[in-house]
Design a protein around this motif. Structure first.
Motif, PDB file in Angstrom:
ATOM      1  N   UNK A  52      -3.020  -9.843  18.128  1.00 21.17           N
ATOM      2  CA  UNK A  52      -3.766  -9.290  19.258  1.00 21.17           C
ATOM      3  C   UNK A  52      -5.196  -8.937  18.838  1.00 21.17           C
ATOM      4  N   UNK A  53      -5.343  -8.207  17.746  1.00 21.63           N
ATOM      5  CA  UNK A  53      -6.679  -7.889  17.236  1.00 21.63           C
ATOM      6  C   UNK A  53      -7.224  -9.045  16.395  1.00 21.63           C
ATOM      7  N   UNK A  54      -6.409  -9.556  15.501  1.00 17.80           N
ATOM      8  CA  UNK A  54      -6.769 -10.729  14.679  1.00 17.80           C
ATOM      9  C   UNK A  54      -5.529 -11.587  14.503  1.00 17.80           C
ATOM     10  N   UNK A  55      -5.719 -12.871  14.420  1.00 20.43           N
ATOM     11  CA  UNK A  55      -4.591 -13.771  14.236  1.00 20.43           C
ATOM     12  C   UNK A  55      -3.875 -13.538  12.918  1.00 20.43           C
ATOM     13  N   UNK A 128     -15.679  -6.008  19.865  1.00 25.84           N
ATOM     14  CA  UNK A 128     -14.246  -6.206  19.688  1.00 25.84           C
ATOM     15  C   UNK A 128     -13.926  -7.267  18.624  1.00 25.84           C
ATOM     16  N   UNK A 129     -14.956  -7.866  18.003  1.00 22.09           N
ATOM     17  CA  UNK A 129     -14.720  -8.838  16.943  1.00 22.09           C
ATOM     18  C   UNK A 129     -13.908 -10.027  17.404  1.00 22.09           C
ATOM     19  N   UNK A 130     -14.159 -10.531  18.616  1.00 12.87           N
ATOM     20  CA  UNK A 130     -13.427 -11.643  19.235  1.00 12.87           C
ATOM     21  C   UNK A 130     -11.913 -11.421  19.199  1.00 12.87           C
ATOM     22  N   UNK A 131     -11.500 -10.174  19.424  1.00 16.58           N
ATOM     23  CA  UNK A 131     -10.072  -9.851  19.478  1.00 16.58           C
ATOM     24  C   UNK A 131      -9.807  -8.771  20.501  1.00 16.58           C
ATOM     25  N   UNK A 132      -8.537  -8.352  20.610  1.00 24.86           N
ATOM     26  CA  UNK A 132      -8.105  -7.347  21.569  1.00 24.86           C
ATOM     27  C   UNK A 132      -8.386  -7.834  22.998  1.00 24.86           C
ATOM     28  N   UNK A 133      -8.111  -6.968  23.982  1.00 26.48           N
ATOM     29  CA  UNK A 133      -8.301  -7.373  25.368  1.00 26.48           C
ATOM     30  C   UNK A 133      -9.771  -7.604  25.696  1.00 26.48           C
ATOM     31  N   UNK A 134     -10.679  -6.949  24.949  1.00 29.77           N
ATOM     32  CA  UNK A 134     -12.104  -7.070  25.229  1.00 29.77           C
ATOM     33  C   UNK A 134     -12.790  -8.274  24.628  1.00 29.77           C
ATOM     34  N   UNK A 135     -12.058  -9.189  24.051  1.00 28.77           N
ATOM     35  CA  UNK A 135     -12.603 -10.383  23.396  1.00 28.77           C
ATOM     36  C   UNK A 135     -13.740 -11.013  24.202  1.00 28.77           C
ATOM     37  N   UNK A 278     -18.813 -16.826  39.808  1.00 28.80           N
ATOM     38  CA  UNK A 278     -19.186 -15.782  38.856  1.00 28.80           C
ATOM     39  C   UNK A 278     -17.965 -14.977  38.410  1.00 28.80           C
ATOM     40  N   UNK A 279     -18.135 -14.238  37.310  1.00 32.86           N
ATOM     41  CA  UNK A 279     -17.090 -13.328  36.835  1.00 32.86           C
ATOM     42  C   UNK A 279     -17.734 -12.253  35.974  1.00 32.86           C
ATOM     43  N   UNK A 280     -17.097 -11.070  35.933  1.00 32.50           N
ATOM     44  CA  UNK A 280     -17.543 -10.068  34.977  1.00 32.50           C
ATOM     45  C   UNK A 280     -16.337  -9.313  34.430  1.00 32.50           C
ATOM     46  N   UNK A 281     -16.513  -8.781  33.221  1.00 31.86           N
ATOM     47  CA  UNK A 281     -15.424  -8.099  32.505  1.00 31.86           C
ATOM     48  C   UNK A 281     -15.894  -6.747  31.982  1.00 31.86           C
ATOM     49  N   UNK A 282     -15.057  -5.714  32.200  1.00 27.42           N
ATOM     50  CA  UNK A 282     -15.216  -4.405  31.582  1.00 27.42           C
ATOM     51  C   UNK A 282     -14.111  -4.229  30.560  1.00 27.42           C
ATOM     52  N   UNK A 283     -14.419  -3.646  29.411  1.00 30.95           N
ATOM     53  CA  UNK A 283     -13.397  -3.472  28.376  1.00 30.95           C
ATOM     54  C   UNK A 283     -13.625  -2.186  27.605  1.00 30.95           C
ATOM     55  N   UNK A 284     -12.521  -1.561  27.208  1.00 29.11           N
ATOM     56  CA  UNK A 284     -12.560  -0.334  26.419  1.00 29.11           C
ATOM     57  C   UNK A 284     -11.446  -0.402  25.379  1.00 29.11           C
ATOM     58  N   UNK A 285     -11.733  -0.006  24.155  1.00 28.33           N
ATOM     59  CA  UNK A 285     -10.724  -0.070  23.101  1.00 28.33           C
ATOM     60  C   UNK A 285     -10.915   1.003  22.043  1.00 28.33           C
ATOM     61  N   UNK A 286      -9.918   1.127  21.181  1.00 34.75           N
ATOM     62  CA  UNK A 286      -9.983   2.092  20.081  1.00 34.75           C
ATOM     63  C   UNK A 286      -9.141   1.571  18.923  1.00 34.75           C
ATOM     64  N   UNK A 287      -9.701   1.629  17.716  1.00 37.85           N
ATOM     65  CA  UNK A 287      -8.945   1.297  16.509  1.00 37.85           C
ATOM     66  C   UNK A 287      -8.902   2.534  15.625  1.00 37.85           C
ATOM     67  N   UNK A 293      -6.039  -0.651   4.515  1.00 40.44           N
ATOM     68  CA  UNK A 293      -5.479  -1.937   4.913  1.00 40.44           C
ATOM     69  C   UNK A 293      -4.757  -1.931   6.256  1.00 40.44           C
ATOM     70  N   UNK A 294      -4.457  -0.757   6.788  1.00 35.25           N
ATOM     71  CA  UNK A 294      -3.638  -0.672   7.996  1.00 35.25           C
ATOM     72  C   UNK A 294      -4.349   0.118   9.084  1.00 35.25           C
ATOM     73  N   UNK A 295      -4.300  -0.390  10.310  1.00 32.25           N
ATOM     74  CA  UNK A 295      -4.848   0.351  11.442  1.00 32.25           C
ATOM     75  C   UNK A 295      -4.002   0.123  12.694  1.00 32.25           C
ATOM     76  N   UNK A 296      -4.039   1.116  13.579  1.00 31.45           N
ATOM     77  CA  UNK A 296      -3.470   0.988  14.907  1.00 31.45           C
ATOM     78  C   UNK A 296      -4.602   0.617  15.866  1.00 31.45           C
ATOM     79  N   UNK A 297      -4.248   0.032  17.014  1.00 26.37           N
ATOM     80  CA  UNK A 297      -5.274  -0.315  17.996  1.00 26.37           C
ATOM     81  C   UNK A 297      -4.716  -0.230  19.405  1.00 26.37           C
ATOM     82  N   UNK A 298      -5.612  -0.038  20.356  1.00 23.22           N
ATOM     83  CA  UNK A 298      -5.281  -0.112  21.773  1.00 23.22           C
ATOM     84  C   UNK A 298      -6.528  -0.562  22.524  1.00 23.22           C
ATOM     85  N   UNK A 299      -6.357  -1.280  23.614  1.00 25.37           N
ATOM     86  CA  UNK A 299      -7.506  -1.733  24.388  1.00 25.37           C
ATOM     87  C   UNK A 299      -7.067  -2.104  25.802  1.00 25.37           C
TER      88      UNK A 299
END
Length: 334
Positions: A52-55, A128-135, A278-287, A293-299
């Motif tokens: 989800x965040x990175x492959x 979002x580093x091309x990851x998560x819902x905000x990609x 047209x299209x537009x996207x709003x995104x919010x996330x937290x890591x 080496x380990x993190x949790x995430x939500x977006x």
């Protein structure tokens, strides 16, 4: 006896020297999360997803000192789906990356399956580093053609860094007999990365299967870290096959909060064709980092489509099924 001992000592020293000049590293990443997608034609879906965040991946990379400042290097990176144990990238063995090449103080020359310079640049400027819902690539493409953000059959040259400036040039052979233009791709990028500043200027071009039309993407983007927060911005002109003509805009912010980071972005896709889709996207996330080496995430992200546009909220490895998505998960690097 003395001669034998001397010979063994010399061989041992040579073996140690050869070992010291060659390095191979095994590395990887495992990412799994729960994804809830809404607004798709088939209705709401909740699933366990890999990458989800990175492959998720398993990689091997190596470097051998050939002397005179020249080195041989390789990288083989396989993607996999931790939720099912299957291979990623359509089952390709080393579908994420696979290359071999040479490097020196003049730069690197690499042969194989590699990322487009455009995708690499978007990854650097996207909060979002091309990851998560905000990609960012939900609306702004990081490449075109059959391999998307990666190019097959690619010869890539990357320059050394000069006072923060560096560039890369990639050429992907189409490999169609009698037609060198068909399926051909090329990309070029120049960038400046120094301290808090990141600036990237990129162009990517893909020929169609007959070499009679091409898709072109030109992007300028950047990031400035103010310490308390970082500002992100990108603009891309996307001229696809046929009459496709878009202007894409992204503004975003990332801010450290304790051991974590808040991410937010707004993306607008302005369709200049007769369709005006047209299209537009709003995104919010937290890591939230719990170790090095380990993190949790939500977006969460939401896309508003107009005039028949059908963009979906995806993540690092999936395109998504609806115009809204929420995800929560864990990522571990090794």
């Amino acid at each position: 006896m003395k001669k034998s001992l001397i010979a063994l000592a010399v061989l041992g020293a040579l073996a140690s020297a050869a070992s010291a000049q060659t390095s191979t590293t095994i590395y990887g990443l495992v990412d799994a999360g729960i994804v809830n997608e809404r607004g798709g034609p088939a209705g709401t879906v909740t699933k366990l997803t890999s990458g989800v965040q990175n492959g998720s991946r398993l990689g091997f990379k190596g470097n051998e000192d050939l002397g005179g400042g020249l080195s041989a290097k390789f990288l083989l990176e396989a993607g996999f789906n931790v939720d099912t144990g299957t291979s990623g990238q359509g089952g390709t063995l080393f579908g994420r990356q696979a290359y071999v090449g040479l490097g020196g103080n003049w730069g690197n020359l690499l042969f194989g399956r590699q990322y487009t310079p455009l995708h690499t640049a978007l990854d650097q400027v996207d909060p979002f580093g091309t990851g998560l819902a905000g990609n960012i690539e939900n609306l702004i493409p990081g490449g075109t053609g059959p391999t998307g953000v990666r190019m097959n059959n690619t010869l890539k040259y990357t320059t050394p860094e000069w006072s923060g400036f560096a560039g890369e040039l990639a050429y992907g052979f189409g490999e169609v007999a009698g037609n060198n233009r068909a399926n051909r791709q090329w990309g070029a990028a120049v960038g400046y990365v120094n301290g808090p500043a990141v600036v990237k200027l990129v162009h990517h071009r893909t020929e169609n299967a007959t070499g009679t039309d091409d898709a072109r993407n030109s992007m300028i983007g950047g990031k400035w870290d103010f310490g308390v927060a970082a500002a992100h911005i990108a603009f891309q002109r996307d001229q696809g096959f046929g009459t496709v003509d878009n202007r894409d805009y992204m503004v975003g912010v990332s801010a450290p909060v304790g051991p974590g980071k808040v991410l937010a972005s707004y993306i607008r896709r302005d369709d200049r064709s007769a369709l005006n889709a047209d299209a537009h996207q709003w995104a919010l996330g937290y890591t939230h980092a719990v170790s090095k080496r380990t993190n949790f995430y939500t977006s969460y992200a939401r896309i508003t489509n107009k005039n028949g546009a059908a963009f979906t909220v995806g993540n690092a490895t999936e395109a998504g099924t609806g115009d809204k998505a929420f995800n929560v998960g864990v990522r571990h690097l090794f």
